[in-house]
Motif scaffolding. Structure first.
Motif, mmCIF file in Angstrom:
data_model
loop_
_atom_site.group_PDB
_atom_site.id
_atom_site.type_symbol
_atom_site.label_atom_id
_atom_site.label_comp_id
_atom_site.label_asym_id
_atom_site.label_seq_id
_atom_site.Cartn_x
_atom_site.Cartn_y
_atom_site.Cartn_z
ATOM 1 N N UNK A 117 43.476 38.452 43.432
ATOM 2 C CA UNK A 117 44.284 39.434 42.717
ATOM 3 C C UNK A 117 45.376 39.982 43.644
ATOM 4 N N UNK A 118 44.952 40.302 44.874
ATOM 5 C CA UNK A 118 45.902 40.844 45.832
ATOM 6 C C UNK A 118 46.947 39.806 46.192
ATOM 7 N N UNK A 119 46.453 38.588 46.364
ATOM 8 C CA UNK A 119 47.333 37.485 46.722
ATOM 9 C C UNK A 119 48.442 37.326 45.692
ATOM 10 N N UNK A 120 48.026 37.316 44.434
ATOM 11 C CA UNK A 120 48.996 37.048 43.380
ATOM 12 C C UNK A 120 49.962 38.225 43.250
ATOM 13 N N UNK A 121 49.422 39.403 43.545
ATOM 14 C CA UNK A 121 50.268 40.590 43.528
ATOM 15 C C UNK A 121 51.369 40.425 44.586
ATOM 16 N N UNK A 122 50.933 39.976 45.754
ATOM 17 C CA UNK A 122 51.840 39.795 46.872
ATOM 18 C C UNK A 122 52.868 38.704 46.557
ATOM 19 N N UNK A 123 52.337 37.539 46.092
ATOM 20 C CA UNK A 123 53.236 36.398 45.849
ATOM 21 C C UNK A 123 54.220 36.697 44.732
ATOM 22 N N UNK A 124 53.731 37.370 43.709
ATOM 23 C CA UNK A 124 54.630 37.635 42.593
ATOM 24 C C UNK A 124 55.770 38.536 43.042
ATOM 25 N N UNK A 125 55.486 39.366 44.032
ATOM 26 C CA UNK A 125 56.523 40.256 44.522
ATOM 27 C C UNK A 125 57.566 39.494 45.335
ATOM 28 N N UNK A 126 57.040 38.566 46.129
ATOM 29 C CA UNK A 126 57.977 37.964 47.078
ATOM 30 C C UNK A 126 58.363 36.531 46.766
ATOM 31 N N UNK A 127 57.455 35.776 46.237
ATOM 32 C CA UNK A 127 57.796 34.367 46.003
ATOM 33 C C UNK A 127 57.568 33.910 44.556
ATOM 34 N N UNK A 128 57.370 34.827 43.668
ATOM 35 C CA UNK A 128 57.104 34.425 42.282
ATOM 36 C C UNK A 128 55.618 34.137 42.065
ATOM 37 N N UNK A 173 53.334 41.673 36.500
ATOM 38 C CA UNK A 173 51.894 41.554 36.562
ATOM 39 C C UNK A 173 51.373 40.231 37.036
ATOM 40 N N UNK A 174 50.315 40.301 37.778
ATOM 41 C CA UNK A 174 49.596 39.063 38.019
ATOM 42 C C UNK A 174 48.775 38.785 36.757
ATOM 43 N N UNK A 175 48.734 37.542 36.314
ATOM 44 C CA UNK A 175 47.923 37.323 35.116
ATOM 45 C C UNK A 175 46.496 36.994 35.510
ATOM 46 N N UNK A 176 45.602 37.599 34.796
ATOM 47 C CA UNK A 176 44.182 37.322 35.029
ATOM 48 C C UNK A 176 43.751 36.322 33.965
ATOM 49 N N UNK A 177 43.217 35.226 34.350
ATOM 50 C CA UNK A 177 42.739 34.324 33.304
ATOM 51 C C UNK A 177 41.277 34.640 33.007
ATOM 52 N N UNK A 178 40.987 34.592 31.742
ATOM 53 C CA UNK A 178 39.608 34.802 31.328
ATOM 54 C C UNK A 178 39.066 33.456 30.894
ATOM 55 N N UNK A 179 38.048 33.022 31.552
ATOM 56 C CA UNK A 179 37.502 31.723 31.166
ATOM 57 C C UNK A 179 36.198 31.920 30.411
ATOM 58 N N UNK A 180 36.189 31.453 29.198
ATOM 59 C CA UNK A 180 34.950 31.545 28.433
ATOM 60 C C UNK A 180 34.126 30.302 28.696
ATOM 61 N N UNK A 181 32.914 30.502 29.076
ATOM 62 C CA UNK A 181 32.031 29.356 29.310
ATOM 63 C C UNK A 181 30.901 29.412 28.291
ATOM 64 N N UNK A 182 30.534 28.250 27.817
ATOM 65 C CA UNK A 182 29.440 28.226 26.860
ATOM 66 C C UNK A 182 28.157 27.866 27.574
ATOM 67 N N UNK A 183 27.169 28.663 27.361
ATOM 68 C CA UNK A 183 25.868 28.330 27.914
ATOM 69 C C UNK A 183 25.199 27.390 26.909
ATOM 70 N N UNK A 184 24.919 26.205 27.339
ATOM 71 C CA UNK A 184 24.438 25.196 26.396
ATOM 72 C C UNK A 184 22.985 25.380 26.019
ATOM 73 N N UNK A 185 22.576 24.678 24.905
ATOM 74 C CA UNK A 185 21.177 24.539 24.495
ATOM 75 C C UNK A 185 20.418 25.844 24.384
#
Ligand SMILES: Nc1ncnc2c1ncn2[C@@H]1O[C@H](COP(=O)(O)OP(=O)(O)O)[C@@H](O)[C@H]1O
Ligand SMILES: [Mg+2]
Lengths: 390, 306
Positions: A117-128, A173-185
């Motif tokens: 999160x911090x990384x992306x905050x930093x990169x978005x500020x300086x390098x996109x 903003x840094x985008x946070x991805x939400x990954x939905x995982x299915x617990x099988x069976x």
């Protein structure tokens, strides 16, 4: 085989207006009513429980996420909160809660959430925004109703993180991805699927309890049977015609109901699993056995209908067709335990992965089969005795 | 000479205390219309249903088409046609579907349309059987009985409850069956019907055969006589006096008096003088020839219709 006989019996049944209503229309109505009632009950007090495994540190990202969880789980002015948060310590614990249906979803904030999160905050500020996005994992049970609904809502909530972050830091903003995982069976529950099973069984039972029993008693009391057997017609052709007719009626009723339920209530294809289909067929056979029994014991269609109703109502309501009947009072428990419908419904639902059955697996087919053999045996005894009387 | 196609010997069927069929024996010859005449409950239907193979007899023996049998077998059923007293059909089937269904029960059958034509149901062939009138239903029942072109046809009270026109239609059908050489076993409680259609009439009462003969034979046996009928109130002395006239008692039906006589004119003359002398008014005076009703009355002391 006399196919003209079969055709005649089939036409005679299908042209009966009561048959049209009870076998084809009524099941659709009943399913609609049940689904509407139970779906409304679900949305009135919508509430989910989420297990949360918080492995984040004290960084900006985790802090924001925790604040949001506090927000959505707080009770406001007497309104219950949307989510209850149940903290867990390990992933295993979270997954177990999910499987046991103690929680609707299990949210995992990974250890690397804050650094990323911090990384992306930093990169978005300086390098996109080239850096890897931080992720939050949502585990859900098989994509279905309550669990997937909770996932969707949680996804919406977590995208709010962006808004919060923006307000606090005045940054893009840094985008946070939400990954939905299915617990099988794991077992899942769909109200529409549950009700569909109940209504299909109800319609099958009424084919035997009312359709077949009424046919046989009408033929007897109006001397149609007598007239037919003053010709070289064979009894087995008559029964063959009746059986195929009942099977066809069940198939038609099932198809109509399935098409309707899949379009309107999006029920799954699970009923077509071979294990479930075998029980569906067994339900047909059970219904036919009851029909033969009622038809042989009763003299007139009125008596068959009265006796049929007497058995049909307790059997359907105490067979768990529309609500679970496990752990009811001992006064009705014995009936539930000898009721073949209980086992048929439990068997189908277990095979569909809807609900696990509390019975030993072999009971699911043994109890209905015992009924079938006893009833058919009795039916033939009665037919014989009546035959000699005549 | 005439060949017995059906022979029944010592047939018995009791329902608890009711002796429905009580030791009856008779023969039906090929090509004849054989009528069982008797009041309600005489045992006609029970007798027929035993012969048709629907009921079991308690005792007795049946020979059908020269073959002795305890029950009518499938092969015999191929050669007989049956119309039961109650005409019920599978619900919600059309006339032609009903006949086609019966056709399917037999190895050999006539074309459905031919049979529909024979009973004049062409206009109704696409109607549902339950929508037919009583007479049409009866004709449909006969059509079902004829679909296998049977040699032997059973018709159990085919005209009961029908209006005169519908009854005449059925009589026409029975007569044309006879012309085609079919053997017809008919039951009825209408004496006109028995008299008009039958080659032989078997009179049945309380499960027993009262008499078997041709319609004329039955009447001949009553002797050469007529009936003088009239209505008037009678005292016991009046009855005793009238009884003494011919050595044969008069019969009373409420107000109606039936005076059997072998000397019609002598009795008429005497009756008028007697009435005149006693100042009795005789209403509805009627003179008629004897019929099967009188035969029944003569043998049982009761009328056919209760
Ligand atoms: N299934 C039965 N059980 C008891 N009695 C019967 C039964 N069928 C007919 N009977 C009696 O047997 C007698 C003869 O009946 P049935 O053969 O129907 O007469 P019919 O056809 O001449 O009117 C009647 O007294 C009737 O009540
Ligand atoms: Mg009768």
């Amino acid at each position: 085989m006399n196919l003209v006989f079969l055709k005649s019996i089939f036409l005679s049944s299908i042209r009966e207006s009561e048959v049209m209503f009870w076998f084809f229309l009524f099941p659709v109505l009943l399913l609609t009513i049940l689904c509407v009632i139970f779906t409304n009950m679900g949305t009135e007090g919508i509430h989910f429980t989420a297990a949360v495994l918080d492995q984040g540190g004290n960084g900006v990202g985790s802090t924001i996420v925790r604040q949001i969880f506090d927000e959505i789980s707080a009770e406001k002015e007497g309104h219950t909160s949307l989510f209850s948060i149940l903290p867990v310590k390990t992933r295993e614990e979270g997954e177990r809660f999910l499987k046991e249906q103690r929680v609707h979803i299990f949210i995992e904030i990974p250890e690397d959430f804050d650094p990323k999160f911090s990384q992306i905050l930093f990169f978005s500020r300086f390098v996109g925004t080239k850096a890897q996005a931080p992720s939050i994992f949502i585990h859900q049970v098989k994509v279905r109703d309550a669990s997937s609904l909770a996932t969707e809502i949680m996804k919406q909530i977590l995208t709010m993180i962006n808004g919060e972050a923006a307000k606090r830091m005045g940054v893009t903003l840094p985008s946070v991805t939400v990954e939905a995982k299915t617990v099988g069976a794991v077992q899942t529950f769909s109200m529409a699927d549950f009700m569909f099973v109940g209504v299909v069984l109800m319609s099958f039972l009424s084919a035997g309890f009312f359709g077949l029993a009424s046919d046989i008693t009408t033929y007897k009391s109006e001397h149609i049977y007598k007239r037919i057997f003053a010709t070289p017609a064979r009894t087995r052709d008559f029964f063959f015609g009746e059986l195929i007719t009942i099977l066809c009626m069940c198939a038609i009723s099932f198809t109509l109901l399935y098409l309707y339920a899949s379009v309107v209530f999006h029920i799954s294809l699970d009923i077509f699993k071979p294990g479930a289909l075998i029980y569906v067929l067994l339900a047909c056979v059970t219904s036919i056995a009851f029909g033969l029994f009622l038809g042989s014991v009763c003299k007139t269609p009125n008596r068959a209908a009265a006796f049929g109703n007497f058995l049909f109502f307790p059997m359907q309501f105490l067979g768990g067709l529309y609500f679970p009947v496990f752990n009811l009072s001992p006064w009705v428990d014995w009936f539930i335990k000898i009721n073949p419908v209980t086992y048929l419904a439990a068997g189908i639902r277990q095979e569909m992965g809807l609900l696990s059955s509390p019975f030993k697996p072999y009971l699911h087919y043994t109890v209905p089969l015992v009924w079938v053999s006893v009833l058919i045996g009795l039916a033939f005894l009665f037919f014989r005795r009546r035959g000699e009387e005549a | 000479m005439s060949e017995a196609i059906l022979e029944v010997k010592n047939l018995k069927k009791y329902f608890q205390t009711v002796k429905a069929v009580d030791d009856i024996s008779f023969n039906v010859n090929r090509g004849e219309v054989y009528t069982m005449l008797g009041p309600n409950g005489a045992g006609k239907t029970t007798t027929l249903e035993i012969i048709e193979g629907i009921r079991k007899a308690d005792e007795g023996e049946i020979s059908f088409f020269g073959k002795r049998m305890k029950y009518v077998d499938r092969k015999t059923k191929e050669k007989i046609g049956v119309s039961l007293q109650t005409t019920a059909f599978i619900p919600h089937l059309k006339v032609k579907e009903t006949i086609a269904l019966f056709a399917s029960f037999f190895q050999k059958s006539l074309p459905v349309d031919e049979v529909i034509g024979f009973v004049s149901l062409e206009e109704k062939k696409n109607a549902y059987a339950e929508k037919l009138s009583g007479g049409q239903r009866q004709r449909l029942a006969i059509a079902c009985a004829l679909i296998n072109d049977p040699e032997f046809v059973f018709l159990d009270e085919p005209t009961t409850g029908l209006d005169p026109q519908a009854r005449r239609n059925i009589w026409d059908i029975i007569e044309s069956l006879k012309l085609r050489g079919k053997t017809v076993f008919l039951t009825t409680h209408y004496m006109e019907e028995a008299q008009k259609l039958s080659d032989r009439v078997c009179i049945l009462d309380h499960g027993k055969i009262v008499a078997i003969d041709t319609p004329e034979g039955h009447i001949m046996k009553l002797g050469e006589r007529n009936f003088i009928e009239f209505s008037c109130p009678m005292s016991p002395e009046d009855i005793a006096e009238l009884n003494s006239w011919n050595g044969e008692p008069i019969k009373m039906e409420e107000e109606k008096v039936i005076l059997p006589t072998k000397d019609l004119y002598g009795n008429l003359d005497r009756l008028m003088k007697w009435a005149n002398q006693k100042s009795i008014i005789l209403n509805d005076i009627n003179i008629r020839r004897p019929n099967l009703e009188d035969v029944f009355l003569d043998k049982t002391g009761r009328r056919l219709r209760d």
